[in-house]
Every structure is written in structure tokens, then in C-alpha cells.
Design a protein around this motif. Structure first.
Motif, PDB file in Angstrom:
ATOM      1  N   PHE A  82       0.829  -1.207   0.000  1.00 25.92           N
ATOM      2  CA  PHE A  82       0.000   0.000   0.000  1.00 25.92           C
ATOM      3  C   PHE A  82       0.865   1.258   0.000  1.00 25.92           C
ATOM      4  CE2 PHE A  82      -2.315   3.406   2.140  1.00 25.92           C
ATOM      5  CZ  PHE A  82      -3.489   3.434   1.401  1.00 25.92           C
ATOM      6  N   ASN A  83       1.861   1.320   0.886  1.00 26.33           N
ATOM      7  CA  ASN A  83       2.691   2.526   0.982  1.00 26.33           C
ATOM      8  C   ASN A  83       3.499   2.768  -0.289  1.00 26.33           C
ATOM      9  OD1 ASN A  83       1.708   2.881   3.543  1.00 26.33           O
ATOM     10  ND2 ASN A  83       3.542   2.190   4.595  1.00 26.33           N
ATOM     11  N   TRP A  84       4.026   1.704  -0.873  1.00 28.33           N
ATOM     12  CA  TRP A  84       4.788   1.839  -2.117  1.00 28.33           C
ATOM     13  C   TRP A  84       3.862   2.314  -3.236  1.00 28.33           C
ATOM     14  CZ3 TRP A  84       8.521  -2.595  -4.067  1.00 28.33           C
ATOM     15  CH2 TRP A  84       9.283  -2.117  -5.141  1.00 28.33           C
ATOM     16  N   THR A  87       2.546   5.964  -2.921  1.00 28.93           N
ATOM     17  CA  THR A  87       3.619   6.951  -3.086  1.00 28.93           C
ATOM     18  C   THR A  87       3.979   7.153  -4.543  1.00 28.93           C
ATOM     19  OG1 THR A  87       4.530   6.329  -0.934  1.00 28.93           O
ATOM     20  CG2 THR A  87       5.961   7.586  -2.385  1.00 28.93           C
ATOM     21  N   THR A  88       3.963   6.088  -5.335  1.00 28.44           N
ATOM     22  CA  THR A  88       4.461   6.161  -6.713  1.00 28.44           C
ATOM     23  C   THR A  88       3.358   6.167  -7.761  1.00 28.44           C
ATOM     24  OG1 THR A  88       4.687   3.740  -6.774  1.00 28.44           O
ATOM     25  CG2 THR A  88       6.607   5.005  -6.064  1.00 28.44           C
ATOM     26  N   GLY A  89       2.123   5.834  -7.386  1.00 22.51           N
ATOM     27  CA  GLY A  89       1.040   5.771  -8.370  1.00 22.51           C
ATOM     28  C   GLY A  89       0.022   6.872  -8.183  1.00 22.51           C
ATOM     29  N   ASP A  90      -1.010   6.841  -9.024  1.00 27.27           N
ATOM     30  CA  ASP A  90      -2.133   7.758  -8.885  1.00 27.27           C
ATOM     31  C   ASP A  90      -2.896   7.386  -7.614  1.00 27.27           C
ATOM     32  OD1 ASP A  90      -4.131   9.667 -10.738  1.00 27.27           O
ATOM     33  OD2 ASP A  90      -5.191   8.327  -9.361  1.00 27.27           O
ATOM     34  N   GLU A 147      -1.476  -1.707 -15.676  1.00 24.15           N
ATOM     35  CA  GLU A 147      -0.505  -1.070 -16.554  1.00 24.15           C
ATOM     36  C   GLU A 147       0.675  -0.443 -15.823  1.00 24.15           C
ATOM     37  OE1 GLU A 147      -2.601   3.333 -16.995  1.00 24.15           O
ATOM     38  OE2 GLU A 147      -2.673   1.928 -18.665  1.00 24.15           O
ATOM     39  N   SER A 148       0.764  -0.621 -14.520  1.00 23.87           N
ATOM     40  CA  SER A 148       1.895  -0.049 -13.783  1.00 23.87           C
ATOM     41  C   SER A 148       2.193  -0.891 -12.556  1.00 23.87           C
ATOM     42  CB  SER A 148       1.602   1.395 -13.366  1.00 23.87           C
ATOM     43  OG  SER A 148       0.584   1.421 -12.373  1.00 23.87           O
ATOM     44  N   LEU A 149       3.383  -0.701 -12.010  1.00 31.34           N
ATOM     45  CA  LEU A 149       3.760  -1.396 -10.785  1.00 31.34           C
ATOM     46  C   LEU A 149       2.839  -0.994  -9.643  1.00 31.34           C
ATOM     47  CD1 LEU A 149       5.688  -3.184  -9.140  1.00 31.34           C
ATOM     48  CD2 LEU A 149       7.175  -1.176  -8.846  1.00 31.34           C
ATOM     49  N   ALA A 150       2.417   0.271  -9.616  1.00 31.39           N
ATOM     50  CA  ALA A 150       1.527   0.742  -8.552  1.00 31.39           C
ATOM     51  C   ALA A 150       0.195  -0.007  -8.585  1.00 31.39           C
ATOM     52  CB  ALA A 150       1.291   2.246  -8.682  1.00 31.39           C
ATOM     53  N   ASP A 151      -0.328  -0.290  -9.784  1.00 30.46           N
ATOM     54  CA  ASP A 151      -1.568  -1.063  -9.896  1.00 30.46           C
ATOM     55  C   ASP A 151      -1.392  -2.453  -9.284  1.00 30.46           C
ATOM     56  OD1 ASP A 151      -2.725   1.043 -11.208  1.00 30.46           O
ATOM     57  OD2 ASP A 151      -2.708   0.118 -13.187  1.00 30.46           O
ATOM     58  N   ALA A 157      -1.706  -5.585  -2.261  1.00 35.76           N
ATOM     59  CA  ALA A 157      -1.886  -5.088  -0.896  1.00 35.76           C
ATOM     60  C   ALA A 157      -3.300  -5.381  -0.412  1.00 35.76           C
ATOM     61  CB  ALA A 157      -1.608  -3.589  -0.839  1.00 35.76           C
ATOM     62  N   GLY A 158      -4.293  -5.188  -1.297  1.00 37.52           N
ATOM     63  CA  GLY A 158      -5.668  -5.508  -0.928  1.00 37.52           C
ATOM     64  C   GLY A 158      -5.843  -6.991  -0.644  1.00 37.52           C
ATOM     65  N   LEU A 159      -5.189  -7.842  -1.453  1.00 37.62           N
ATOM     66  CA  LEU A 159      -5.243  -9.285  -1.230  1.00 37.62           C
ATOM     67  C   LEU A 159      -4.610  -9.647   0.112  1.00 37.62           C
ATOM     68  CD1 LEU A 159      -5.700 -12.225  -2.076  1.00 37.62           C
ATOM     69  CD2 LEU A 159      -3.561 -12.104  -3.383  1.00 37.62           C
ATOM     70  N   CYS A 160      -3.446  -9.081   0.398  1.00 36.80           N
ATOM     71  CA  CYS A 160      -2.756  -9.367   1.664  1.00 36.80           C
ATOM     72  C   CYS A 160      -3.559  -8.862   2.858  1.00 36.80           C
ATOM     73  CB  CYS A 160      -1.361  -8.738   1.659  1.00 36.80           C
ATOM     74  SG  CYS A 160      -0.182  -9.556   0.568  1.00 36.80           S
ATOM     75  N   PHE A 161      -4.241  -7.719   2.676  1.00 34.61           N
ATOM     76  CA  PHE A 161      -5.038  -7.208   3.777  1.00 34.61           C
ATOM     77  C   PHE A 161      -6.270  -8.075   4.019  1.00 34.61           C
ATOM     78  CE2 PHE A 161      -7.751  -3.605   5.606  1.00 34.61           C
ATOM     79  CZ  PHE A 161      -7.311  -3.889   6.894  1.00 34.61           C
TER      80      PHE A 161
END
Length: 304
Positions: A82-84, A87-90, A147-151, A157-161
Motif C-alpha cells: 500500500f505505501n509503495w 507513493t508512486t502511483g495515482d 498497466e503499472s507497478l503501482a496497480d 496489498a488488498g489481497l494481503c489485507f
């Protein structure tokens, strides 16, 4: 709303505000040269040390309940992803993709807890997935694809949560202090491991440490996350699970308004419509929860 309910609702609102605005100090530190992996490591290590000093006996729970180690890993990867991502995505896109977690929770509860989904639950899942399709589809892409690493990080992160939430249900008989130290310790350990691995493989550049410039932001985030955790525990213990879930969805509003206002996100009609479907599915899931039917509550925040 009567006064006894007002305070818990305000407490949950404060927690949602903390996480809805967390992207801003994370981006300030990133702009100053500290990657969100290292920021997460610093913040959660500081918090973990504080909790360990406060409750040194909390680690004893791991001897009697080895499943706490899985909670440590799942919770830690939630915070890392989530934090990564934020920070880097929309920001709006990341938060909406992260809130696909009720769908993950449904599937994981089916697999790990044996809770067969109802027709209504499957309908909510389809509604949420429809929202994800709209969020992922961009004008430059013919198909709705990641289309991005942030996606990728937001979805993982949602799966892990969601896994964290299921594990919390399985471990509800364990000491609360042990669960807390597992979750904060997980944020510290997973971030340290991921940061070290990413730096050794060249994904991250070598860090030039500017402690004097960074420590105020790190301290601010540490205090904010600790306060957010405390008020979450206060509010969630005094309100029903579905009320907690609905109030915590305010994070989407805080994150969206702040990021769009400050130019960190672009809110198109398509993203707004897709986000509305995802949030609607989450609201319906929270309303459908009944503490007497064994259903899984909608999770709240990464550092629950």
C-alpha cells in the motif's frame, strides 16, 4: 446521533483521515530521496520498538500460537504494498484498487474458513469487479489491464489485507498485544527485507541517508499510525462491524479530495464511476455483515 456513539465514530473518522492523507508525507520523503520501502521500515521499526518496550511479554504469544507468524507476514506485505503504491502511483486509482479487498476476503473466507458465499455476496463481487474494470481501463489501453507497478502493488496489498482480516478472525482468541506486535513487527520486517532485496538487485538506488531532513517526517508518520491504531481499537470496540466499515470508507473520500486538490491524482468520470461501484460493493458487504451468522466483517485499515 447520540453522544455515546459520536466519540467512537469520530475516532474511526480520525483513523480514516490518517490513512487518507498518509500519501502526502510518504511522497515528501520520497521526493527527498527516501523510498517508501525504507520509509515503511523506519516508521514501523520505530513503532514496533515502542510497542515491544510497552508490552515486552507480547512476543510470548508466538510460542503458543505459531499462526501469528502468518499474520506478521500478511500484515507486513499489506503495508509494504500500500505505501509503495500510494507513493508512486495515482492516489485515487491505488486506493480504489486496494478497496477491492472485500472481494478477496470473500474468496479467502471460502477457502480458509469454509464460509460458502451467498448469491448476494457473489453479486457484490461482480459489482466490485465491474468497478475495477472501469478503473483499470485508460484511454491509451484497448483493454482494462494492469498497466503499472503501482496497480499491481495496490491489488496485492488488498489481497494481503484480506488475508490479514481472515487470519485475525482465526486468531481472535490470541492476546491482543501479540496481534499488535505481530502486525507492527510485520510492517518493519517485511519492509526491511523487501528494501534490502530491491536495493541489492538494483531496483532501488543506494540510499544516501539524510537523517536530519527525514526524521521529522518519519516521527510524524510513526505517531500518526500509532494514534490511528489506538483510535481504531477504541472505535471498533464500541460500534458494530458494519458501522465501522462504513465510517472507514471515508478514507476513499479523504484520499481522493486531497490528492486531486494537490495534483497527485486525476479524477475522470470513468474512474469516478468505477470507484463508485467498488465503494458501493464495500458498503453492501458491510451492511450484509451479521455478527451472529459467522460472516466476515469488512476490514478497516492496514495497521488494524
Amino acid at each position: 446521533m447520540n453522544h455515546p456513539r459520536l466519540l467512537p465514530v469520530l475516532a474511526l473518522g480520525l483513523n480514516a483521515l490518517v490513512w487518507g492523507l498518509s500519501w502526502w508525507p510518504l511522497r515528501q520523503l520520497h521526493a527527498d530521496g527516501l523510498h517508501p520501502l525504507w520509509t515503511t521500515a523506519c516508521v514501523f521499526t520505530t513503532a514496533w520498538i515502542g510497542i515491544t518496550l510497552w508490552r515486552p511479554s507480547a512476543w510470548q504469544g508466538f510460542q503458543h500460537h505459531p499462526e501469528l507468524w502468518w499474520l506478521l507476514v500478511a500484515s507486513g506485505l499489506t503495508n509494504v504494498g500500500f505505501n509503495w503504491a500510494v507513493t508512486t502511483g495515482d492516489v485515487v486509482r491505488v486506493v480504489l484498487l486496494f478497496y477491492l479487498m472485500p472481494t478477496w476476503s470473500l474468496l479467502l473466507a471460502w477457502w480458509l474458513l469454509g464460509e460458502r458465499p451467498t448469491a448476494a455476496a457473489l453479486a457484490r463481487m461482480v459489482l466490485a469487479l465491474g468497478g475495477v474494470v472501469l478503473v483499470l481501463k485508460t484511454p491509451d489501453a484497448p483493454w482494462p489491464v494492469v498497466e503499472s507497478l503501482a496497480d499491481v502493488l495496490a491489488l496485492l496489498a488488498g489481497l494481503c489485507f484480506a488475508l490479514t482480516n481472515v487470519l485475525l478472525l482465526r486468531l481472535q482468541h490470541t492476546p491482543e498485544s501479540s496481534r499488535m506486535v505481530a502486525m507492527f513487527g510485520g510492517g518493519a520486517l517485511m519492509a526491511l527485507l523487501c528494501a534490502a532485496a530491491a536495493q541489492s538487485t538494483g531496483i532501488l538506488p543506494v540510499v544516501v541517508w539524510h537523517v536530519a531532513a527525514w526524521w521529522p517526517w518519519v516521527l510524524l508518520l510513526t505517531l500518526a499510525f500509532l494514534i490511528g491504531n489506538l483510535v481504531l481499537q477504541y472505535g471498533a470496540a464500541r460500534l458494530s462491524a458494519h458501522t465501522t466499515s462504513m465510517v472507514m470508507l471515508a478514507e476513499v473520500v479523504f484520499a481522493s479530495v486531497s490528492s486531486v486538490s494537490l495534483g497527485a491524482s486525476t479524477l475522470t468520470w470513468q474512474v469516478a464511476l468505477g470507484g463508485g461501484l467498488i465503494v458501493l460493493a464495500a458498503l453492501l458487504a458491510s451492511q450484509a455483515h451479521n455478527p451472529h451468522n459467522g460472516g466476515s466483517p469488512l476490514p478497516s485499515e492496514p495497521t488494524l
